[in-house]
Write an enzyme that holds these catalytic residues in place. Structure first.
Site, PDB file in Angstrom:
ATOM      1  N   ASP A  65       0.866  -1.179   0.000  1.00  0.00           N
ATOM      2  CA  ASP A  65       0.000   0.000   0.000  1.00  0.00           C
ATOM      3  C   ASP A  65       0.900   1.225   0.000  1.00  0.00           C
ATOM      4  O   ASP A  65       1.547   1.536   1.004  1.00  0.00           O
ATOM      5  CB  ASP A  65      -0.889  -0.018   1.243  1.00  0.00           C
ATOM      6  CG  ASP A  65      -1.834   1.173   1.312  1.00  0.00           C
ATOM      7  OD1 ASP A  65      -1.734   2.071   0.443  1.00  0.00           O
ATOM      8  OD2 ASP A  65      -2.668   1.209   2.230  1.00  0.00           O
ATOM      9  N   SER A 144       2.850  11.643 -17.036  1.00  0.00           N
ATOM     10  CA  SER A 144       1.655  11.906 -17.834  1.00  0.00           C
ATOM     11  C   SER A 144       1.923  13.081 -18.755  1.00  0.00           C
ATOM     12  O   SER A 144       2.630  14.025 -18.381  1.00  0.00           O
ATOM     13  CB  SER A 144       0.470  12.234 -16.916  1.00  0.00           C
ATOM     14  OG  SER A 144      -0.623  12.749 -17.653  1.00  0.00           O
ATOM     15  N   TYR A 158      -5.145  16.211 -10.584  1.00  0.00           N
ATOM     16  CA  TYR A 158      -4.333  15.170 -11.222  1.00  0.00           C
ATOM     17  C   TYR A 158      -3.160  15.794 -11.972  1.00  0.00           C
ATOM     18  O   TYR A 158      -2.021  15.329 -11.872  1.00  0.00           O
ATOM     19  CB  TYR A 158      -5.200  14.353 -12.163  1.00  0.00           C
ATOM     20  CG  TYR A 158      -4.460  13.233 -12.863  1.00  0.00           C
ATOM     21  CD1 TYR A 158      -4.036  12.117 -12.157  1.00  0.00           C
ATOM     22  CD2 TYR A 158      -4.192  13.290 -14.228  1.00  0.00           C
ATOM     23  CE1 TYR A 158      -3.357  11.083 -12.784  1.00  0.00           C
ATOM     24  CE2 TYR A 158      -3.522  12.267 -14.864  1.00  0.00           C
ATOM     25  CZ  TYR A 158      -3.113  11.168 -14.139  1.00  0.00           C
ATOM     26  OH  TYR A 158      -2.426  10.150 -14.769  1.00  0.00           O
ATOM     27  N   LYS A 162       0.732  15.089 -11.061  1.00  0.00           N
ATOM     28  CA  LYS A 162       1.610  14.457 -12.037  1.00  0.00           C
ATOM     29  C   LYS A 162       2.790  15.354 -12.398  1.00  0.00           C
ATOM     30  O   LYS A 162       3.907  14.875 -12.632  1.00  0.00           O
ATOM     31  CB  LYS A 162       0.822  14.080 -13.296  1.00  0.00           C
ATOM     32  CG  LYS A 162       0.092  12.747 -13.185  1.00  0.00           C
ATOM     33  CD  LYS A 162       1.068  11.609 -12.945  1.00  0.00           C
ATOM     34  CE  LYS A 162       0.414  10.250 -12.958  1.00  0.00           C
ATOM     35  NZ  LYS A 162       1.378   9.161 -12.670  1.00  0.00           N
TER      36      LYS A 162
END
Length: 300
Positions: A65, A144, A158, A162
């Site tokens: 995790d 990304s 996001y 990223k």
């Protein structure tokens, strides 16, 4: 190509699961890191075991995790105990959120940065001591195109996370090269099919503010943004091409791996911007007398 021991984070589905299978089929010992291996991801563990049996591949699931330092340390320790070494780390774990930035709470920002950015630091602190002692290794970061390419609205959390992860990868690259550890940054574009990013994206906690946007001047923007992204994606875009690119990088001889590789069917411009930024970085290192940090050194 030598058999390598590889850990992939966030490997229960999406790019992670595809990459784990691609690398295992190439003959590597692959650990698919995921959380809740005996709970919500029990099926993913069973699917990985079935794949390994069907293809005669060495694909193993490991409880990892990335939001827990204790879990990460235990997972890496198990890999070392079982395999005796660790050759490559693939930072893939991540999560996406969709909605107007103002409607997300600071706590939601912190949580998303934890999953997408701080998680890599937990894994690095657990894994890098082994790679440094070996004097050789590889760290792959799944970035990304949103970090520097086109940035449609409502994906601010996001995109910011990223971009932070990509920046961290760039800094780490220079700090690991003298240890004999290579860095490759894989830059996928906006794949709207083949992963669960968009389907499982988080939503704003402040629904009242979100409603003001959706019923005000930004009405229809979410649908247009998502439909527009999907329309830019070629019909033959395959999320598996990201996994194939990672497998290609892993297979390359030491010292020949690319610093950055783009897999962007929609061509949103990230490759152009990254090309300039990476050249500026290289020039700065030359100007300050640390050009050697741009190439990985073999340590005897």
């Amino acid at each position: 190509m030598s058999k390598q021991v590889i850990i992939i984070t966030g490997a229960s589905s999406g790019f992670g699961a595809l990459t784990a299978r691609a690398l295992a089929r190439e003959g590597h010992i692959v650990y698919a890191g995921m959380r809740a291996t005996e709970g919500r991801n029990a099926k993913a563990v069973a699917d990985a075991a079935a794949f390994a049996k069907e293809h005669g591949a060495d694909l193993r699931s490991v409880e990892l995790d990335v939001a827990s330092g204790t879990s990460v340390e235990a997972g890496i320790a198990r890999i070392i105990a079982e395999a005796g070494r660790l050759d490559a780390v693939v930072h893939n774990a991540g999560h996406m959120s969709f909605g107007p930035a103002e409607a997300f709470t600071p706590e939601q920002f912190a949580e998303l940065f934890d999953i997408n950015v701080l998680s890599t630091q937990r894994v690095n602190r657990a894994a890098l001591p082994y790679l440094r002692r070996q004097g050789k290794g590889l760290v792959v970061w799944v970035s990304s195109s949103s970090a520097r390419g086109g940035t449609p609205p409502y994906l601010s959390l996001y995109f910011a996370a990223k971009a932070a992860m990509d920046s961290l990868a760039v800094s780490y690259a220079a700090e690991l090269s003298r240890w004999g550890i290579e860095t490759s940054i894989i830059v996928p574009g906006a794949f709207t099919k083949g992963t669960n990013h968009f389907a499982h994206s988080g939503s704003p906690a402040d629904t009242a503010v979100a409603t003001e946007y959706s019923e005000g001047p930004y009405k229809g923007v979410p649908e247009q943004a998502l439909n527009g992204l999907a329309a830019l994606e070629p019909a033959d875009a395959d999320a598996g091409s990201v996994a194939a690119a990672i497998a290609e990088v892993v297979a390359m001889p030491f010292g020949s791996r690319p610093f950055r590789m783009h897999i962007d069917p929609s061509q949103d411009g990230a490759e152009i911007v990254n090309g300039v930024a990476d050249r500026v970085r290289a020039e700065m290192y030359r100007r300050i007398g640390l050009e050697d940090l741009l190439k990985t050194h073999v340590r005897g």
